[in-house]
Design an enzyme around this catalytic site. Sequence first.
Site, short mmCIF file in Angstrom:
data_model
loop_
_atom_site.label_atom_id
_atom_site.label_comp_id
_atom_site.label_asym_id
_atom_site.label_seq_id
_atom_site.Cartn_x
_atom_site.Cartn_y
_atom_site.Cartn_z
N ALA A 57 36.25 8.57 41.29
CA ALA A 57 36.78 10.10 41.01
C ALA A 57 36.32 11.23 42.30
CB ALA A 57 36.17 10.72 39.81
N GLN A 200 35.57 -3.91 39.97
CA GLN A 200 34.99 -3.00 40.67
C GLN A 200 33.32 -3.26 40.64
OE1 GLN A 200 37.30 -2.15 38.76
NE2 GLN A 200 38.45 -0.24 39.16
N ASP A 241 35.37 9.75 35.15
CA ASP A 241 36.63 10.28 35.65
C ASP A 241 37.18 11.58 35.53
OD1 ASP A 241 36.84 7.19 36.17
OD2 ASP A 241 38.19 8.06 37.58
N ASN A 251 35.96 7.44 31.43
CA ASN A 251 35.64 6.54 32.73
C ASN A 251 36.26 5.04 32.30
OD1 ASN A 251 33.95 6.56 35.00
ND2 ASN A 251 32.78 4.96 33.66
O1 MRU Z 1 39.92 3.01 38.71
P1 MRU Z 1 38.73 3.37 39.35
O2 MRU Z 1 37.91 2.26 40.38
O3 MRU Z 1 39.17 4.52 40.61
O4 MRU Z 1 37.64 4.05 38.54
C1 MRU Z 1 36.65 4.43 38.90
C2 MRU Z 1 35.58 4.66 37.80
O5 MRU Z 1 36.27 4.60 36.51
C3 MRU Z 1 34.30 5.37 38.07
O6 MRU Z 1 33.29 4.78 37.28
C4 MRU Z 1 34.63 6.95 38.12
O7 MRU Z 1 35.41 7.43 38.91
C5 MRU Z 1 33.30 7.43 38.55
S1 MRU Z 1 32.91 7.43 40.28
C6 MRU Z 1 31.64 8.31 40.84
#
Ligand code: MRU
Length: 347
Positions: A57, A200, A241, A251
């Site tokens: 995010a 991730q 998010d 999230n």
């Molecule tokens: O689909 P992504 O990789 O963008 O999802 C990211 C997440 O869910 C993270 O945990 C969230 O953005 C927090 S990042 C500090």
Amino acid sequence: MKKREGNRLPDTVALDEERNALVIIDQTALPGELKLLSLTTLEEFIDAIKTLKVRGAPAIGVAAAMGLYLAVKRSGMERLGEVKAALAASRPTAVNLFWALDRMEQAALACPDAPLEALRLEALRIRDEDIQACRAIGEHGLALLLENRHKEGALSLLTHCNAGSLAAVRIGTALAPVYAGLERGYRFKVYAGETRPLLQGARLTAFELMAAGVDTTLICDNMASIVMQKGMVQAVLTGADRIAANGDVCNKVGTSGLAVLAKHYGIPFYVCAPMSTVDFQSVAGEDILIEERDGQEVTEMWFGKRMAPKGVNIFNPAFDVTPHTLVTAIVTERGVLRPPYAKSLTP
Ligand code: MRU
């Protein structure tokens, strides 16, 4: 004590003013290759966000702000609205994207004599604020972990997805307390959930923690219960998010399951996020639009061979909502917020 600046990776997102480029770490190339991409067109910025070359995010918000500035510089101020709408359509869930784009537009409107310079300065401000907010989250989060520490030795944590340096400009959110602690000589043992389907946790969290010298153990998502049951983790730390006004936390999909497990095993579940992730327009989690991504991410990516039969139905939500009742605390740059979140979360 040894001083360490995060994990010494380059900034995840940067503005190259000489070349009019958005420079990002290509997160789809990790962990195999640490590759920097220098992007110059609106189409490239949008593609980078959509395909998760830049993701997380806060990093999405900073990339969108810089991308908007660069695209408007290239195509003319009269295209501001169009550029903003195009960037806003790149991903739906992380509110930092919309927050950053709104801030950029407001900055240009407030400065009719020099709107382009206002956009440049605002993009840099959004980046600087991210760095400062993550640093503050790191300090508050570390203090919280130390308060609840019940044994000497390494602090053992479980995290999900990637909410570390790769998800923001420098030290990230959920992993910021780890980086703040490393600077002071504390030791950590971190269990990283692999985070199906896009991995991730396996590709990014394991990579950046190992780059920082943290004792890192990768687990499949379905192993979280045994890790908690055996008392192997003292706390669960995740990012967010979008956080609704009542404290419901959206999230990466799988987060809510971890929160249920943590509650069952009596383990604190902490969410670390900057205030820019709190969306006061979303009253509760059900107001948040959850991205659904291509089923091919589930059936075909990452393995040499297709790993599910052709034609199988796929449900591939990218995020889920953890009810606020399962969240022990929300750590923001303002400090540690406790329930009831409808009261402690204020604009
Ligand atoms: O689909 P992504 O990789 O963008 O999802 C990211 C997440 O869910 C993270 O945990 C969230 O953005 C927090 S990042 C500090």
